[in-house]
Design a protein around this motif. Structure first.
Motif, mmCIF file in Angstrom:
data_model
loop_
_atom_site.group_PDB
_atom_site.id
_atom_site.type_symbol
_atom_site.label_atom_id
_atom_site.label_comp_id
_atom_site.label_asym_id
_atom_site.label_seq_id
_atom_site.Cartn_x
_atom_site.Cartn_y
_atom_site.Cartn_z
ATOM 1 N N ASP A 209 15.721 0.145 -2.669
ATOM 2 C CA ASP A 209 15.331 1.341 -1.914
ATOM 3 C C ASP A 209 14.082 1.154 -1.068
ATOM 4 O O ASP A 209 13.667 2.103 -0.384
ATOM 5 N N THR A 210 13.427 0.033 -1.087
ATOM 6 C CA THR A 210 12.166 -0.149 -0.382
ATOM 7 C C THR A 210 12.182 -1.440 0.423
ATOM 8 O O THR A 210 13.082 -2.284 0.289
ATOM 9 N N VAL A 211 11.139 -1.582 1.236
ATOM 10 C CA VAL A 211 10.943 -2.788 2.036
ATOM 11 C C VAL A 211 10.140 -3.793 1.212
ATOM 12 O O VAL A 211 9.146 -3.434 0.568
ATOM 13 N N ALA A 212 10.561 -5.028 1.211
ATOM 14 C CA ALA A 212 9.844 -6.055 0.457
ATOM 15 C C ALA A 212 8.439 -6.247 1.044
ATOM 16 O O ALA A 212 8.272 -6.236 2.273
ATOM 17 N N PRO A 213 7.439 -6.396 0.194
ATOM 18 C CA PRO A 213 6.065 -6.568 0.696
ATOM 19 C C PRO A 213 5.943 -7.791 1.583
ATOM 20 O O PRO A 213 6.377 -8.889 1.230
ATOM 21 N N ASP A 214 5.385 -7.601 2.774
ATOM 22 C CA ASP A 214 5.152 -8.701 3.698
ATOM 23 C C ASP A 214 3.648 -8.811 3.955
ATOM 24 O O ASP A 214 2.827 -8.276 3.207
ATOM 25 N N VAL A 215 3.305 -9.494 5.040
ATOM 26 C CA VAL A 215 1.885 -9.693 5.350
ATOM 27 C C VAL A 215 1.189 -8.356 5.600
ATOM 28 O O VAL A 215 0.052 -8.123 5.143
ATOM 29 N N ALA A 216 1.851 -7.441 6.307
ATOM 30 C CA ALA A 216 1.236 -6.134 6.577
ATOM 31 C C ALA A 216 0.984 -5.373 5.291
ATOM 32 O O ALA A 216 -0.057 -4.713 5.122
ATOM 33 N N ALA A 217 1.931 -5.461 4.355
ATOM 34 C CA ALA A 217 1.732 -4.787 3.067
ATOM 35 C C ALA A 217 0.546 -5.383 2.324
ATOM 36 O O ALA A 217 -0.261 -4.652 1.728
ATOM 37 N N VAL B 226 -2.018 -6.797 3.612
ATOM 38 C CA VAL B 226 -3.254 -6.366 4.281
ATOM 39 C C VAL B 226 -3.633 -4.952 3.850
ATOM 40 O O VAL B 226 -4.805 -4.657 3.553
ATOM 41 N N LEU B 227 -2.631 -4.050 3.806
ATOM 42 C CA LEU B 227 -2.914 -2.683 3.381
ATOM 43 C C LEU B 227 -3.365 -2.638 1.922
ATOM 44 O O LEU B 227 -4.250 -1.848 1.555
ATOM 45 N N LEU B 228 -2.762 -3.461 1.070
ATOM 46 C CA LEU B 228 -3.166 -3.522 -0.336
ATOM 47 C C LEU B 228 -4.575 -4.085 -0.501
ATOM 48 O O LEU B 228 -5.217 -3.861 -1.526
ATOM 49 N N THR B 229 -5.056 -4.813 0.512
ATOM 50 C CA THR B 229 -6.417 -5.352 0.460
ATOM 51 C C THR B 229 -7.429 -4.370 1.020
ATOM 52 O O THR B 229 -8.571 -4.297 0.546
ATOM 53 N N LEU B 230 -7.019 -3.587 2.016
ATOM 54 C CA LEU B 230 -7.956 -2.657 2.642
ATOM 55 C C LEU B 230 -8.449 -1.598 1.662
ATOM 56 O O LEU B 230 -9.626 -1.208 1.689
ATOM 57 N N GLY B 231 -7.547 -1.102 0.809
ATOM 58 C CA GLY B 231 -7.963 -0.070 -0.157
ATOM 59 C C GLY B 231 -9.104 -0.530 -1.048
ATOM 60 O O GLY B 231 -10.165 0.124 -1.100
ATOM 61 N N PRO B 232 -8.981 -1.649 -1.776
ATOM 62 C CA PRO B 232 -10.096 -2.131 -2.600
ATOM 63 C C PRO B 232 -11.350 -2.461 -1.798
ATOM 64 O O PRO B 232 -12.470 -2.306 -2.299
ATOM 65 N N LEU B 233 -11.171 -2.944 -0.535
ATOM 66 C CA LEU B 233 -12.357 -3.213 0.275
ATOM 67 C C LEU B 233 -13.114 -1.916 0.580
ATOM 68 O O LEU B 233 -14.349 -1.883 0.566
ATOM 69 N N TYR C 253 0.869 2.783 3.973
ATOM 70 C CA TYR C 253 1.656 1.878 3.127
ATOM 71 C C TYR C 253 2.960 2.554 2.702
ATOM 72 O O TYR C 253 4.038 1.971 2.799
ATOM 73 N N LEU C 254 2.885 3.802 2.236
ATOM 74 C CA LEU C 254 4.089 4.495 1.776
ATOM 75 C C LEU C 254 5.018 4.834 2.936
ATOM 76 O O LEU C 254 6.248 4.784 2.809
ATOM 77 N N ALA C 255 4.431 5.210 4.100
ATOM 78 C CA ALA C 255 5.266 5.534 5.255
ATOM 79 C C ALA C 255 6.021 4.312 5.762
ATOM 80 O O ALA C 255 7.121 4.438 6.342
ATOM 81 N N ALA C 256 5.477 3.126 5.544
ATOM 82 C CA ALA C 256 6.156 1.897 5.972
ATOM 83 C C ALA C 256 7.298 1.515 5.042
ATOM 84 O O ALA C 256 7.990 0.514 5.304
ATOM 85 N N GLY C 257 7.517 2.270 3.985
ATOM 86 C CA GLY C 257 8.654 2.013 3.098
ATOM 87 C C GLY C 257 8.393 0.984 2.032
ATOM 88 O O GLY C 257 9.345 0.533 1.372
ATOM 89 N N TYR C 258 7.163 0.599 1.820
ATOM 90 C CA TYR C 258 6.867 -0.368 0.770
ATOM 91 C C TYR C 258 6.967 0.307 -0.597
ATOM 92 O O TYR C 258 6.897 1.536 -0.715
ATOM 93 N N PRO C 259 7.114 -0.464 -1.659
ATOM 94 C CA PRO C 259 7.367 0.129 -2.993
ATOM 95 C C PRO C 259 6.161 0.898 -3.527
ATOM 96 O O PRO C 259 5.005 0.556 -3.268
ATOM 97 N N TYR C 260 6.498 1.973 -4.266
ATOM 98 C CA TYR C 260 5.460 2.702 -4.987
ATOM 99 C C TYR C 260 4.884 1.796 -6.070
ATOM 100 O O TYR C 260 5.516 0.843 -6.513
#
Length: 434
Positions: free
Chosen positions: A78-86, A88-95, A118-125
């Motif tokens: 049901d979701t988009v597999a995490p790629d480079v953009a995902a 990056v977004l997963l890194t921006l939050g902790p930064l 991140y969620l709007a791009a269809g990546y997994p919860y």
């Protein structure tokens, strides 16, 4: 060459007060300050900026990167597999979490925006929500509840729009509307986050209030102790120096005509100065031993030393008669000292400022109050040494400390009277003096 005034320094707030940082300015990013946009100041700093929390932010970064892989495996259909953009977004939050103590509002809005993207791009919860949770909790504890509620509301509303309205134009392709259960779950954990943050904020505010009250009480106790020591030193030195002053004048006047009387005056000066030094040492020893559990080496003076006080006054040329009414009772040490000092200061003022060479001291023990009367016939001479006008003030403060009063003023016949009242302890705690 002109220097920039402190108020116009562009490099940020001053150091905390102290020898190491007095007069300096600390730029928050070293000698160069980045050109933040105008809206940055609107988000503001926290009231008390702390160190950059890099260990916890690093732990959240690792958790999000690793945990998202497991979440993607379970939500592969049901979701988009995490790629480079995902990533990056997963890194921006902790930064952004590195700034959560300095700029809590900026952090909570920034992490909410990153999570929404991140969620709007269809990546997994999954662990991506941890950044929002930590940022929102920090902002709530810092007191920015409206900013936190606004950021979480924007995140939830944006997620609703993305999953139920704009899902046709958002990845993954051929995706249907989102499940309301997921949206309800997000609303529940947002409410839980706000509740926990509010509780933490209230507890923190209560702890800070207790700390402020404790500091205020400590300052008040220190001020009271300083005032007590100042009163004690004033009473000791004023009385003794008045006696020394009078006897020094007698000695100078009789040095040639009556050497024997001059020698007596010098002997009185020696005795008065020795006693004054002893009492000053006792006061200073009490100050030095404060908080160490040491008891004073000598008892504080009280009404039992009234005879010594009249002898000292007699050596200064003042004849004092005393009378006691009622049954003498033991007083608490503080009240006994206060009564002694009131009589001492009253006699000192007579020696300094009155033309009368006689005085009367009355001590009356009532049912629940001790009354002190000190009278002289006057008139006031205005020729004696002054002590800064603190004598009557000190007497009133001493009596007021035990719920008593001091009244001083002219009598109708032209003399001067000092009347002091000090409440006694309850009758069941009193016993006649032996």
């Amino acid at each position: 060459m002109t220097s920039t005034p402190p108020s116009a320094d562009p490099h940020g707030p001053s150091d905390p007060p102290g020898p190491a940082g007095a007069g300096r300015r600390l730029p928050p990013f070293g000698p160069w300050r980045p050109p933040f946009p105008p809206w940055w100041g609107g988000f503001g700093r926290a009231p008390a900026a702390r160190r950059i929390p890099w260990p916890s932010s690093l732990a959240i970064l690792v958790f999000q990167q690793v945990g998202t892989g497991f979440a993607a495996h379970n939500q592969r259909a049901d979701t988009v597999a995490p790629d480079v953009a995902a990533r990056v977004l997963l890194t921006l939050g902790p930064l952004l979490l590195l700034l959560r103590h300095r700029y809590p509002r900026t952090t909570v809005f920034g992490t909410s925006a990153v999570t929404l993207g991140y969620l709007a791009a269809g990546y997994p919860y999954g662990p991506v929500l941890v950044s929002v949770v930590v940022a929102g909790f920090a902002a709530l504890v810092a007191g920015y509840r409206y900013a936190t509620w606004g950021a979480l509301g924007v995140l939830w509303c944006g997620q609703l729009l993305a999953s139920h309205t704009f899902y046709r134009w958002l990845p993954p392709q051929r995706d249907g509307p989102g499940a309301w259960g997921t949206d309800l779950f997000m609303a529940v954990w947002m409410v839980a986050l706000c509740t926990a943050g509010e509780l933490a904020r209230v507890r923190r505010a209560e702890r800070e209030r207790r700390e402020r009250e404790a500091e205020a009480a400590a300052r008040r106790r220190a001020d009271e102790e300083r005032l007590r020591i100042a009163r004690e030193l004033h009473d000791v030195l004023a009385h003794s120096i008045s006696v020394i002053n009078v006897q020094a004048g007698v000695g100078l006047a009789l040095l040639d005509s009556d050497p024997a009387q001059a020698r007596t005056a010098l002997t009185t000066i020696k005795s008065a100065s020795k006693e004054a030094l002893g009492e000053v040492r006792q006061v200073l020893a009490t100050l030095r031993a404060s908080g160490e559990g040491e008891a004073p080496r000598a008892p504080a003076p009280g009404l039992d030393r009234l005879g010594e006080l009249t002898e000292q006054a007699a050596s200064a040329g003042l004849r004092v008669t005393t009378r006691t009414e009622g049954t003498p009772v033991p007083l608490p040490p503080g009240a006994d000292l206060a009564a002694f000092r009131v009589v001492q200061e009253a006699l000192t003022n007579i020696v300094r400022h009155s033309g009368s060479r006689t005085a009367r001291v009355g001590v009356r023990y009532g049912a629940d109050v001790l009354e002190l009367l000190v009278d002289d016939e006057g008139p006031a001479t205005g020729a004696g040494p002054t002590g800064g006008g603190n004598g009557l003030v000190g007497m009133r403060e001493r009596a007021a400390a035990f719920g008593g009063t001091v009244e001083a003023g002219q009598r109708p016949d032209g003399g001067f009277r000092v009347r002091a009242t000090i409440p006694l302890r309850s009758g069941e705690n009193r016993a006649p003096l032996q």
